[in-house]
Motif scaffolding. Structure first.
Motif, PDB file in Angstrom:
ATOM      1  N   SER A 139      -3.366  -1.941  -2.309  1.00 32.79           N
ATOM      2  CA  SER A 139      -4.315  -0.831  -2.196  1.00 32.79           C
ATOM      3  C   SER A 139      -3.605   0.519  -2.297  1.00 32.79           C
ATOM      4  O   SER A 139      -2.374   0.600  -2.400  1.00 32.79           O
ATOM      5  CB  SER A 139      -5.070  -0.930  -0.868  1.00 32.79           C
ATOM      6  N   LEU A 197      -7.975  -6.237  -3.783  1.00 34.64           N
ATOM      7  CA  LEU A 197      -7.474  -5.052  -4.475  1.00 34.64           C
ATOM      8  C   LEU A 197      -8.428  -3.890  -4.224  1.00 34.64           C
ATOM      9  O   LEU A 197      -9.635  -3.999  -4.473  1.00 34.64           O
ATOM     10  CB  LEU A 197      -7.371  -5.300  -5.985  1.00 34.64           C
ATOM     11  N   TRP A 198      -7.886  -2.788  -3.736  1.00 38.70           N
ATOM     12  CA  TRP A 198      -8.691  -1.584  -3.486  1.00 38.70           C
ATOM     13  C   TRP A 198      -7.885  -0.370  -3.937  1.00 38.70           C
ATOM     14  O   TRP A 198      -6.811  -0.100  -3.401  1.00 38.70           O
ATOM     15  CB  TRP A 198      -9.052  -1.464  -2.009  1.00 38.70           C
ATOM     16  N   ARG A 199      -8.392   0.301  -4.963  1.00 39.64           N
ATOM     17  CA  ARG A 199      -7.697   1.449  -5.548  1.00 39.64           C
ATOM     18  C   ARG A 199      -6.297   1.054  -5.993  1.00 39.64           C
ATOM     19  O   ARG A 199      -5.367   1.850  -5.944  1.00 39.64           O
ATOM     20  CB  ARG A 199      -7.662   2.626  -4.559  1.00 39.64           C
ATOM     21  N   ALA A 200      -6.145  -0.163  -6.423  1.00 41.00           N
ATOM     22  CA  ALA A 200      -4.891  -0.625  -7.010  1.00 41.00           C
ATOM     23  C   ALA A 200      -4.971  -0.444  -8.522  1.00 41.00           C
ATOM     24  O   ALA A 200      -6.037  -0.582  -9.127  1.00 41.00           O
ATOM     25  CB  ALA A 200      -4.643  -2.082  -6.665  1.00 41.00           C
ATOM     26  N   SER A 231      -3.021  -8.240  -0.077  1.00 35.10           N
ATOM     27  CA  SER A 231      -3.807  -7.007  -0.167  1.00 35.10           C
ATOM     28  C   SER A 231      -2.970  -5.940  -0.863  1.00 35.10           C
ATOM     29  O   SER A 231      -1.840  -5.659  -0.439  1.00 35.10           O
ATOM     30  CB  SER A 231      -4.198  -6.533   1.238  1.00 35.10           C
ATOM     31  N   LEU A 281       0.843  -1.189   0.000  1.00 32.88           N
ATOM     32  CA  LEU A 281       0.000   0.000   0.000  1.00 32.88           C
ATOM     33  C   LEU A 281       0.873   1.231   0.000  1.00 32.88           C
ATOM     34  O   LEU A 281       1.900   1.289   0.674  1.00 32.88           O
ATOM     35  CB  LEU A 281      -0.968   0.009   1.171  1.00 32.88           C
TER      36      LEU A 281
END
Length: 330
Positions: free
Chosen positions: A269, A298-301, A267, A232
């Motif tokens: 992100s 995946l989050w805002r990747a 994870s 991240l």
């Protein structure tokens, strides 16, 4: 490469810079700057190009000889320093340290850490803040359990990093290699000894390799309180073009039983960009199964590539070994 020669000193002292690279042989479990030769002494006075090894008569292979730390160890600022406990049984125990104290802190480049058990630090197990460092060395060691598209971790670990209060390995740097380690498990790879954060946590850095596509180059990353691997973009640098290959994430060493990370397996992100989970070559995939939440989150990747992984199965690719939520969440 210069050939290291054993340090000809009976006491803890500065080693003259004009002499060839030296091997500092740690020959006591004491933790001070008085008794020769302690790990603290060696880290304090070693120079770039030196090596630190451990006397197997004091640290017998397979033994339980522990250096119980009394304070934070000196940060590794020299660069090109090797700390190698292979051929010995070396435990660094941080159970008596002040809160939030990490084990080994690398603030320089091209260092190698191998053959250690880093346990019970109140902060992170290892902190990497330089470039081109190697955590773990795997040479000619076959994975114990692997299939064609997962290289897998080695039968014996390069380093064991468990029971620490923070992350197993925390990275802010570029081009570092993390291979062959057991992170969040006991030394046999069958039981958890979880770190309090994620197994591997990359908050800034590019082109770091977590695992590899050769047999035994993967890491076993299981049993941790947060994610197995977290990328991240928290710091000012970028988190991009990192590769995650050949690892077991959320299982035991056999690849057949759950040893869950308590959050996601992997994870990515916060605008981390162009990172790779697996690949299209032989043995580049990961086994990502048995985690409490999702296998991959995946989050805002941005532009993440996911290839050739086993997600939610045992190592044979047929038996179910579910993650607690989805296989992949985007």
């Amino acid at each position: 490469t210069a050939t290291a020669t054993q340090i000809p000193r009976p006491s803890c002292a500065v080693y003259p810079p004009e002499l060839p690279p030296a091997t500092w042989v740690v020959n006591t479990t004491n933790d001070n700057l008085i008794t020769p030769i302690t790990l603290r002494c060696a880290l304090t006075y070693a120079r770039a190009g030196d090596s630190i090894t451990f006397d197997p008569a004091i640290f017998p292979p397979g033994g339980r000889a522990a250096i119980t730390l009394t304070a934070a160890l000196p940060a590794i600022t020299q660069g090109n320093l090797t700390v190698d406990g292979s051929g010995a049984g070396v435990i660094l125990n941080g159970g008596n340290l002040a809160a939030n104290t990490s084990g080994l802190v690398l603030v320089s480049n091209e260092n190698t850490i191998n053959g250690l058990r880093i346990l019970n630090m109140t902060g992170n197990g290892i902190v990497v803040q330089g470039d081109g460092n190697n955590i773990g060395v795997v040479l000619n060691q076959r994975a114990k359990f692997a299939v064609s598209n997962v290289g897998g971790p080695p039968a014996s670990p390069a380093n064991v990093i468990g029971g620490n209060g923070g992350n197993g390995i925390s990275i802010r740097g570029n081009g570092n290699t993390i291979q062959g380690n057991y992170i969040g498990t006991k030394a046999a790879g069958l039981l958890a000894d979880g770190n309090g954060g994620s197994g591997i946590y990359v908050s800034s850095g590019s082109r770091n390799d977590i695992g590899g596509n050769g047999a035994g180059q993967g890491n076993l990353i299981s049993g941790n309180s947060e994610n197995g691997i977290a990328l991240l973009n928290l710091d000012e640098g970028r988190v991009e073009e990192n590769r995650i290959e050949g690892n077991f994430v959320g299982t035991d060493l056999t690849g057949r039983n759950r040893l869950p990370n308590q959050a996601h397996g992997v994870s990515i992100s916060l605008s981390a960009e162009r990172n790779y989970i697996g690949g299209d070559g032989a043995s580049e995939g990961n086994l990502i199964s048995g985690n409490d939440l999702s296998g991959i989150f995946l989050w805002r990747a941005i532009s993440t590539t996911i290839q050739s992984n086993l997600i939610g199965t045992a190592i044979n690719g047929a038996d179910r070994l579910d993650n607690g939520q989805s296989g992949i969440i985007v």
